[in-house]
Design a protein around this motif. Structure first.
Motif, short mmCIF file in Angstrom:
data_model
loop_
_atom_site.label_atom_id
_atom_site.label_comp_id
_atom_site.label_asym_id
_atom_site.label_seq_id
_atom_site.Cartn_x
_atom_site.Cartn_y
_atom_site.Cartn_z
N PHE A 129 0.78 -1.24 0.00
CA PHE A 129 0.00 0.00 0.00
C PHE A 129 0.81 1.29 0.00
CE2 PHE A 129 -2.96 -3.13 1.89
CZ PHE A 129 -3.93 -3.07 0.91
N VAL A 130 2.06 1.22 0.35
CA VAL A 130 2.85 2.46 0.42
C VAL A 130 3.78 2.52 -0.78
CG1 VAL A 130 4.45 3.83 1.80
CG2 VAL A 130 2.72 2.41 2.92
N PRO A 131 3.73 3.59 -1.58
CA PRO A 131 4.61 3.69 -2.76
C PRO A 131 6.08 3.54 -2.37
CG PRO A 131 3.03 5.50 -2.70
CD PRO A 131 2.90 4.78 -1.40
N ALA A 132 6.85 2.89 -3.26
CA ALA A 132 8.23 2.54 -2.95
C ALA A 132 9.07 3.76 -2.58
CB ALA A 132 8.85 1.82 -4.13
N SER A 133 8.81 4.89 -3.29
CA SER A 133 9.70 6.06 -3.07
C SER A 133 9.28 6.88 -1.86
CB SER A 133 9.72 6.95 -4.31
OG SER A 133 8.45 7.54 -4.50
N PHE A 134 8.21 6.43 -1.14
CA PHE A 134 7.77 7.22 0.02
C PHE A 134 8.84 7.25 1.08
CE2 PHE A 134 5.75 7.95 4.09
CZ PHE A 134 4.93 9.05 3.80
N GLY A 135 9.15 8.42 1.59
CA GLY A 135 10.10 8.51 2.69
C GLY A 135 11.50 8.93 2.25
N GLU A 136 11.81 8.77 0.93
CA GLU A 136 13.16 9.12 0.48
C GLU A 136 13.49 10.58 0.76
OE1 GLU A 136 13.74 8.14 -3.64
OE2 GLU A 136 13.19 6.04 -3.30
N THR A 137 12.48 11.45 0.60
CA THR A 137 12.70 12.88 0.86
C THR A 137 11.74 13.35 1.93
OG1 THR A 137 11.18 13.45 -0.90
CG2 THR A 137 13.50 13.38 -1.49
N GLY A 138 11.65 12.61 3.01
CA GLY A 138 10.74 12.98 4.10
C GLY A 138 9.36 12.39 3.86
N ASP B 82 8.71 10.07 -6.23
CA ASP B 82 8.42 9.93 -7.67
C ASP B 82 7.45 10.99 -8.17
OD1 ASP B 82 10.01 7.74 -7.71
OD2 ASP B 82 8.38 6.25 -7.75
N ALA B 83 6.69 11.61 -7.24
CA ALA B 83 5.69 12.61 -7.66
C ALA B 83 6.34 13.74 -8.44
CB ALA B 83 4.96 13.17 -6.43
N VAL B 84 7.59 14.05 -8.12
CA VAL B 84 8.28 15.14 -8.81
C VAL B 84 8.36 14.85 -10.30
CG1 VAL B 84 10.47 16.39 -8.99
CG2 VAL B 84 9.61 15.69 -6.74
N ASP B 85 8.73 13.61 -10.66
CA ASP B 85 8.86 13.26 -12.08
C ASP B 85 7.49 13.23 -12.76
OD1 ASP B 85 11.59 12.95 -11.73
OD2 ASP B 85 11.34 10.87 -11.03
N VAL B 86 6.46 12.75 -12.03
CA VAL B 86 5.12 12.68 -12.61
C VAL B 86 4.63 14.08 -12.95
CG1 VAL B 86 2.71 12.06 -12.18
CG2 VAL B 86 4.54 10.51 -11.45
N VAL B 87 4.80 15.01 -12.02
CA VAL B 87 4.34 16.38 -12.26
C VAL B 87 5.17 17.02 -13.38
CG1 VAL B 87 4.14 18.69 -11.25
CG2 VAL B 87 3.44 16.69 -9.93
#
Ligand code: HEC
Ligand code: HEC
Ligand code: HEC
Ligand code: HEC
Ligand code: HEC
Ligand code: HEC
Ligand code: HEC
Ligand code: HEC
Length: 225
Positions: A9-18, A23-28
């Motif tokens: 349930f938790v995206p893999a990249s969650f937590g890397e930057t707090g 990954d949201a940065v690349d999507v946006v």
């Protein structure tokens, strides 16, 4: 068990930057740009940019009025931005009178402010300073002009009855125009022996409301009988 659920349930990249999904940065970033920003516009349109930067509209960005125009900045040949030339929402969304707006923000009552004409006929959108000297009486006497326009006196100019010097438009209260003072003024068109067009209705000045000034009974900007 907890680790298995986290993996589901938790995206893999969650937590890397707090507390954030990195990954949201690349999507946006992958979404197409719609707004270019004024800095891009003025690279090519330097005269509009220079004019606006010295004007009342220096804080209003180009694309507020011209719509999202990144596509145009990329391909100026085939993509043209909106140009809002009609009287309407673009100006009024900021300038129509609303009591919560800050005191002193320039506001108008659309219905009364030079009705029906395009805003850009009098205000340059890139430098909207009102014309130094308003051309028409209606710029400031809108209510009287609108009343007269639907009256029997619609064909009469304001100046037919008011001797308004040019200075009145620059400095209104110091140079008040003259107003008619005598019954004979109206009689110039309406008395029985007046030298005026035949279809103007006549009265005999000697016994028509003889004890009063004409405008004590007839509103001069909308006379009725
Ligand atoms: C790479 C240069 C360039 C950039 C960047 C650019 N424009 Fe233009 N723009 C042009 C050219 C060239 C024309 C066509 C001029 C002409 O034909 O008179 C034009 C035309 C226009 C027109 C008039 C369109 C018409 O129908 O007459 C508007 C409005 C405009 N641009 C707004 C913008 C805005 C807002 C931006 C910023 C988002 C922008 N431009 C960015 C080059 C550019
Ligand atoms: C307050 C709204 C507004 C803002 C802000 C604004 N414009 Fe305009 N722009 C207009 C309108 C309305 C016209 C049409 C003017 C006309 O036809 O007289 C116009 C016309 C233009 C034209 C076409 C000129 C011509 O005569 O063909 C260009 C180019 C342009 N704007 C670029 C810009 C740029 C670049 C910016 C930002 C630096 C900007 N505008 C900011 C409303 C605006
Ligand atoms: C996004 C909001 C916005 C839009 C849209 C906008 N304006 Fe303005 N306008 C401003 C601001 C901000 C000022 C400067 C107010 C100040 O200096 O206190 C201003 C100032 C003015 C003034 C100067 C008033 C004075 O004090 O003498 C006029 C006139 C004007 N705008 C007309 C227009 C016209 C016409 C349009 C449409 C083409 C327009 N505005 C669109 C925000 C806007
Ligand atoms: C016939 C010319 C004319 C037209 C059309 C016109 N204006 Fe004006 N506008 C003026 C003049 C002259 C003034 C300054 C005298 C006054 O306050 O009426 C002015 C003043 C303003 C002010 C400043 C008011 C203040 O209290 O400081 C704003 C804002 C404004 N106009 C916006 C607009 C908008 C928006 C439109 C279109 C809906 C528009 N004008 C249409 C001539 C015009
Ligand atoms: C810049 C705004 C403005 C313009 C343009 C303007 N006036 Fe006035 N006018 C005023 C103001 C302000 C007053 C004073 C109102 C008051 O004292 O209540 C006034 C007063 C008057 C009066 C009354 C004088 C009196 O003694 O009571 C007349 C008549 C008049 N204007 C006619 C005109 C005519 C005709 C025109 C066009 C040629 C015109 N005005 C253009 C702002 C203006
Ligand atoms: C048929 C002649 C006539 C015409 C045309 C006329 N006026 Fe008047 N106006 C008068 C008279 C008479 C008065 C004095 C009324 C009174 O004292 O009760 C007056 C008063 C005024 C006043 C001051 C009192 C008030 O009603 O606010 C203003 C301002 C004014 N006129 C502006 C105008 C403007 C602007 C126009 C054109 C749109 C115009 N007038 C057209 C005859 C005229
Ligand atoms: C320059 C000529 C002229 C002057 C001056 C003039 N009027 Fe008129 N008046 C007209 C015309 C034109 C009509 C419209 C005739 C028509 O409807 O065919 C008219 C119509 C009228 C009517 C008739 C309205 C109806 O119901 O038929 C009255 C009342 C009137 N005027 C009063 C006045 C008063 C009061 C004054 C002085 C403040 C005045 N007029 C000054 C030209 C003038
Ligand atoms: C005491 C009020 C009063 C005064 C003052 C007055 N009128 Fe009238 N006027 C009326 C009335 C009421 C009518 C409609 C009945 C009638 O025709 O007598 C009328 C009608 C008219 C008509 C229309 C006549 C028609 O044949 O349709 C004109 C024009 C007119 N007046 C002009 C004037 C002029 C010009 C003056 C000033 C010299 C003036 N009035 C002064 C009350 C007045």
């Amino acid at each position: 068990m907890l680790l298995v659920l986290r993996g589901r349930f938790v995206p893999a990249s969650f937590g890397e930057t707090g507390h954030y999904r990195a990954d949201a940065v690349d999507v946006v970033a992958a979404q197409p740009l719609r707004y270019a920003g004024w800095q891009v516009c003025v690279e090519c349109h330097d005269s509009e940019g220079a004019m606006k930067s010295r004007s009342f509209h220096r804080t209003v960005s180009c694309e507020v009025c011209h719509g999202p125009a990144a596509a145009h900045a990329e391909d100026v040949e085939s993509q043209t931005p909106l140009i809002p030339r009609e009287r309407g929402a673009e100006c009024l969304s900021c300038h129509e009178y609303l009591s919560p707006r800050p005191t002193g923000f320039p506001q108008i009552i659309e219905r009364l402010h030079n009705p029906l004409q395009a805003c850009i006929g009098c205000h340059d959108p890139h430098d909207p300073t009102p014309p130094e000297v308003p051309e028409s009486c209606s710029a400031c006497h809108a209510q009287i002009a609108r009343t007269k326009a639907v009256s029997h006196h619609l064909t009469l100019e304001c100046e037919t009855c008011h001797d308004a010097r040019a200075e009145h438009r620059e400095n209104p209260r110091s140079f008040l125009p003259r107003k008619p003072t005598a019954r004979e003024f109206c009689g110039g068109c309406h008395s029985e022996n007046a030298d005026s067009p035949a279809d103007i209705p006549r009265v005999d000045l000697r016994d028509h409301g003889e004890r009063y000034l004409c405008w004590q009974c007839h509103y001069p900007h909308h006379p009725e009988s």
